[in-house]
Design an enzyme around this catalytic site. Structure first.
Site, PDB file in Angstrom:
ATOM      1  CE  LYS A 143      13.561  21.935 -16.275  1.00  0.00           C
ATOM      2  NZ  LYS A 143      13.074  23.241 -15.870  1.00  0.00           N
ATOM      3  CG  ASP A 202      12.332  25.030 -10.373  1.00  0.00           C
ATOM      4  OD1 ASP A 202      13.385  24.591 -10.862  1.00  0.00           O
ATOM      5  OD2 ASP A 202      11.308  25.293 -11.038  1.00  0.00           O
ATOM      6  CD  GLN A 220      10.859  25.364 -17.934  1.00  0.00           C
ATOM      7  OE1 GLN A 220      10.969  24.437 -17.142  1.00  0.00           O
ATOM      8  NE2 GLN A 220      11.893  26.029 -18.387  1.00  0.00           N
TER       9      GLN A 220
END
Ligand code: GUN
Length: 278
Positions: free
Chosen positions: A49, A116, A93
């Site tokens: 990422k 997200d 995460q």
């Protein structure tokens, strides 16, 4: 001839489009990436990422917290990042250590920085057709389908899996694109018969090579979200690729199908978040 949908190429195309947009517009953006603990798979994802941010020309700020971090400390960091105007997107995460409540953490991220697409406000917007951040994997699947020249409108779409991250938002996105959508799960009866009706079959069950040709209609588009390591060290999906590839009209491979799209769509969401404050 079956079309093999090349997720690596499509994700590269999307990242190149974003890179060009960032270079031309001079848009500034920074993604905050939080990892708690040192799970090796998570470290690989987080690293990728950050690399993607660098590639498209935006910043990333890394927060590597020790395994024993208290939930309150994590929430305090999120509060600080929510209030920090130099941060456009916040990514925590998953999975988190057991003693941290995932829902509480996700709910704490400001919906305007929820790249997200996991916050209830983002999910609610998707559900009622309002603008908002969409979970990256299902959003990436829609891009794979559309950029392969496959139309969704009026198609029988079957999603296997009902997780908050993939199955549910996938179903909502297919519906928003005028598909006729059925969601199947572990308690579904007659799974084979239902799958066999699908023009577009999205498989996110988490069981290696479970979907064979018996589940697939001739000419169907088959999207495989699963990723597993086999005993001989190779990667495979939830779909038995070799068995299904001749009956399908189009199919995603594993690796190189859905996987690379998640990070490309994260970058799309980050740029969208940066434009919100421009
Ligand atoms: N863990 C596995 N996939 C994801 C994802 O898309 N986002 C986050 N935050 N964690 C994950």
């Amino acid at each position: 001839m079956t079309k093999i949908i090349d997720g690596k190429a499509i994700s590269a195309q999307i990242k190149n489009e974003l890179k060009e947009e960032v270079a031309k517009s001079g848009l500034k953006a920074t993604l905050a990436v939080i990892q708690v603990g040192k799970d090796p798979a998570s470290s690989v994802y987080v690293g990728n990422k950050k690399k993607a941010c660098e590639y498209i020309g935006v910043g990333s700020a890394s927060y590597e917290l020790p395994e024993e971090t208290k939930q309150e400390e994590l929430l305090k960091l999120i509060d600080d990042l929510n209030a920090d105007d130099s941060i456009n997107g916040i990514l925590v995460q998953l999975p988190l250590p057991d003693y941290i409540d995932e829902k509480t953490v996700i709910n704490r991220i400001s919906p305007s920085k929820d790249v997200d697409g996991f916050h209830p406000e983002s999910v609610g917007n998707l559900c009622i057709g309002q603008e908002g951040f969409v979970s990256c994997t299902p959003a990436g699947i829609i891009e794979l389908i559309k950029r392969s020249g496959i139309s969704i409108e009026g198609k029988e779409c079957v999603v296997i899996g009902r997780s908050n991250i993939v199955g549910k938002p996938m179903a909502l996105l297919l519906l928003a694109n005028n598909g006729t959508v059925t969601v199947c799960h572990s308690r579904t009866k007659d799974l084979k018969e239902i799958c066999k009706r699908a023009d577009i079959l999205v498989v996110a069950i988490g069981r290696p090579r479970m979907i064979t040709a018996e589940y697939v209609k001739e000419g169907a588009t088959v999207i495989d979200v699963g990723i597993h390591r086999t005993d001989d060290g190779k990667l495979c999906g939830d779909v038995d690729f070799d068995n299904v590839k001749d009956i399908a009209g189009a199919i995603t491979p594993v690796p190189g199908g859905v996987g690379p799209m998640t990070i490309a769509m994260l970058m799309v969401n980050l740029i969208k978040a940066a434009k919100l404050v421009k």
